[in-house]
Design a protein around this motif. Sequence first.
Motif, PDB file in Angstrom:
ATOM      1  N   SER A 160      13.366  -0.965   8.104  1.00 56.90           N
ATOM      2  CA  SER A 160      14.371  -1.415   7.134  1.00 56.90           C
ATOM      3  C   SER A 160      15.546  -0.445   7.067  1.00 56.90           C
ATOM      4  O   SER A 160      16.701  -0.863   6.900  1.00 56.90           O
ATOM      5  CB  SER A 160      13.741  -1.567   5.748  1.00 56.90           C
ATOM      6  N   GLY A 170      10.852  -8.041   0.047  1.00 59.36           N
ATOM      7  CA  GLY A 170      12.208  -8.560   0.156  1.00 59.36           C
ATOM      8  C   GLY A 170      12.367  -9.964  -0.402  1.00 59.36           C
ATOM      9  O   GLY A 170      13.436 -10.322  -0.915  1.00 59.36           O
ATOM     10  N   ILE A 202      14.070  -1.493   0.110  1.00 60.46           N
ATOM     11  CA  ILE A 202      12.779  -1.564   0.800  1.00 60.46           C
ATOM     12  C   ILE A 202      12.493  -0.265   1.548  1.00 60.46           C
ATOM     13  O   ILE A 202      11.366   0.252   1.521  1.00 60.46           O
ATOM     14  CB  ILE A 202      12.751  -2.764   1.773  1.00 60.46           C
ATOM     15  N   THR A 242       4.286  -3.207  -3.623  1.00 55.63           N
ATOM     16  CA  THR A 242       4.522  -2.405  -2.425  1.00 55.63           C
ATOM     17  C   THR A 242       3.516  -1.269  -2.340  1.00 55.63           C
ATOM     18  O   THR A 242       2.947  -0.994  -1.270  1.00 55.63           O
ATOM     19  CB  THR A 242       5.954  -1.837  -2.425  1.00 55.63           C
ATOM     20  N   GLY A 302       7.061  -4.970   1.830  1.00 60.03           N
ATOM     21  CA  GLY A 302       8.396  -4.592   1.383  1.00 60.03           C
ATOM     22  C   GLY A 302       8.877  -5.313   0.138  1.00 60.03           C
ATOM     23  O   GLY A 302       9.596  -4.763  -0.676  1.00 60.03           O
TER      24      GLY A 302
END
Length: 264
Positions: free
Chosen positions: A54, A168, A194, A160, A166
């Motif tokens: 990321s 997202g 992230i 997480t 992550g």
Amino acid sequence: MEIIGYTAAILIGISLGLIGGGGSILTVPVLVYLFGIDAFLATEYSLFVVGISSLVGSMSYFKKGLVNFKMALIFGIPSVISIFLTRTYLLPLIPQEVFRIQGFSVTRNIFLLLVFAGLMILASYKMIKKDSSKEPLESIPNNNNAFLAAGQGSVVGVLTGLVGAGGGFMIIPALVNLLKIPMKIAIGTSLVIISLNSLIGFFSSVNHMKIEWKLLISITAIAIAGIIIGSQLSRKIDGKKLKPAFGWFILIMGIYIITKEIFL
């Protein structure tokens, strides 16, 4: 199986580069089922792979001025605090046998994989459903929305920290709908959040686990190659059109994990 695993790693990177998120949700299943890594350790490995990938993916957005650091702090600080507390205090409290039902023992590994599968199904729903997010007319969030975004950041941090994903699929809608950030900037900002969450989570608990650095770095390098490929493809392919199909794939994988861990 490792060859298939490395192929999957590059596909994870491509998805991150192409649609700005979602691919990280597959990292733990790839590590567990294709590389044979313990589920508990896989959540740690996933944080590193997702964090570095990321971070690399966010570079192109940063160069284009598509990262809002102020909003990243509003969402990211509560998230970072939650992930640190989860990795440091909550995760070590999970016993080897969580509970037993009619002779069936739910171990820590099975429990984490079932939680992860539930998260995958939630992520798939977010990807499959028609996106109702609209480009905001203003860029300044009100205090109530900022408070809600901070709360959602805390939830993302716990998830997480617990399963190494992550998040997202939760971060981007919050940035667009609550913090009134345009979609392209939300994707770049999400990648920054992230990467910070994942890397802080990784280094907060890395001393308590035995890491095979050669394997971890090789998987990460391949994922990074994938994200570079995905970023190039994003110039020619509309990632939004691929998102529902990817969502269906994640849904199937989530159901497979539940079936495998409970019935097989």
